[in-house]
Design a protein around this motif. Structure first.
Motif, PDB file in Angstrom:
ATOM      1  N   ARG A  62      44.444  17.935  69.007  1.00  0.00           N
ATOM      2  CA  ARG A  62      43.699  18.964  69.762  1.00  0.00           C
ATOM      3  C   ARG A  62      44.704  20.007  70.244  1.00  0.00           C
ATOM      4  O   ARG A  62      45.165  19.963  71.381  1.00  0.00           O
ATOM      5  CB  ARG A  62      43.035  18.345  70.992  1.00  0.00           C
ATOM      6  N   PRO A  92      39.018  16.437  62.401  1.00  0.00           N
ATOM      7  CA  PRO A  92      39.255  15.509  63.515  1.00  0.00           C
ATOM      8  C   PRO A  92      40.637  14.864  63.466  1.00  0.00           C
ATOM      9  O   PRO A  92      41.105  14.313  64.460  1.00  0.00           O
ATOM     10  CB  PRO A  92      38.154  14.453  63.347  1.00  0.00           C
ATOM     11  N   ARG A 150      37.107  12.105  66.739  1.00  0.00           N
ATOM     12  CA  ARG A 150      38.400  11.874  67.422  1.00  0.00           C
ATOM     13  C   ARG A 150      38.268  10.722  68.426  1.00  0.00           C
ATOM     14  O   ARG A 150      39.147   9.863  68.526  1.00  0.00           O
ATOM     15  CB  ARG A 150      38.848  13.132  68.156  1.00  0.00           C
TER      16      ARG A 150
END
Ligand SMILES: CCCCCCCC(=O)SCCNC(=O)CCNC(=O)[C@H](O)C(C)(C)COP(=O)(O)OP(=O)(O)OC[C@H]1O[C@@H](n2cnc3c(N)ncnc32)[C@H](O)[C@@H]1OP(=O)(O)O
Length: 252
Positions: free
Chosen positions: A108, A104, A42
């Protein structure tokens, strides 16, 4: 391997069988190295979006990234489906693009309270329960659309996922059949976002949910969605997770 034609039913059937046998690993057992790899990728994506280095440095970085991909391809799964059990007994698919811990590319997205997987799913004698699902997320420049704001498709992904989880928590999950997003204001990145959703009602096989994204306490986008489980999924879901063995596993 399951093809698109079977609606993923084969994969879910195998997962439910393993779930009932206690054969699905815990999310907590995912090695730190796996999570660390995802975080670093990320960071790499964000660094790629933000970088202003010249072509030589880019070429050097490209070499390193190719080498990393080569290392990872040394062993691969036939199916990109990795189920794990959360501490609340919910099955999570770790590689999905909505919040997958091992993907990824997924934002999040962190659920404040991960709802239990409703063990009464599709039991017509049990009323679905509406649970408010709340998640936190911080998008990055890699999720941008117009300058300074998140891409509308990314905003829709967040809502799709959290509304979907709200229908799971209610006991009436399904595939997204429709998602109606109203973009009320710019959704910023690099700031904390809150995503809220709840199941509202069912009409036959259709399960409806609403939700919204808030930045600094203000709604930036809201959505309504309809989720539908095809009949074969309904029978799988109601048969397997509700089995006594599965319930014991959930409570363990
Ligand atoms: C836990 C983690 C949460 C994850 C959340 C993320 C979820 C996802 O991303 S899912 C992936 C994206 N979505 C998909 O791939 C779905 C693709 N579509 C499909 O598989 C199928 O069309 C599916 C399963 C939705 C419905 O198929 P099927 O079971 O054959 O339904 P069908 O018989 O056509 O229609 C059933 C009913 O729903 C209605 N319906 C169908 N589509 C829609 C729609 N878009 N909006 C409203 N109603 C609809 C039909 O009119 C029918 O109504 P009625 O029973 O009143 O006549």
């Amino acid at each position: 391997m399951a093809g698109p034609a079977d609606n993923g039913a084969t994969v879910f059937a195998a997962a439910f069988e393993r779930f009932a046998e206690g054969g699905i690993p815990e999310v907590a057992d995912v090695p730190d190295a796996s999570l660390d790899l995802v975080e670093r990728i990320r960071d790499l994506v964000e660094a790629t979006v933000r970088t202003d280095v010249g072509p030589e440095v880019r070429a050097e970085a490209a070499e390193l990234v190719s080498r990393a991909a080569e290392l990872l391809r040394a062993a691969t799964h036939d199916q990109v489906v990795r189920f794990a059990r959360t501490s609340e007994g919910r099955i999570d698919q770790l590689t999905q693009a909505g919040s997958g811990l091992l993907n990824p590319q997924a934002p999040r997205l962190v659920f404040r309270e991960t709802p239990e997987m409703a063990t009464q799913a599709f039991d017509d004698s049990v009323e679905p329960r509406s649970v408010e699902v709340v998640a936190d997320c911080r998008l990055t420049a890699a999720h941008s659309g117009p300058p300074g704001r998140a891409h509308g498709g990314v905003v829709a992904t967040l809502l799709d996922h959290v509304l979907g989880l709200a229908t799971s928590a209610a006991g009436v999950p399904g595939f997204t059949a429709g998602l109606d997003v109203r973009y009320r204001a710019a959704t910023p990145y690099d700031v904390p976002l809150e995503i809220r959703a709840r199941w509202t009602h069912c009409e036959g096989r259709k399960s409806f949910a609403t939700g919204e994204i808030l930045a600094d306490g203000k709604v930036t986008a809201e959505a309504t969605a309809v989720f539908i489980a095809p009949p074969e999924m309904r029978s799988l879901w109601s048969r397997n997770p509700r089995s006594a063995a599965a319930e014991d596993t959930v409570r363990a």
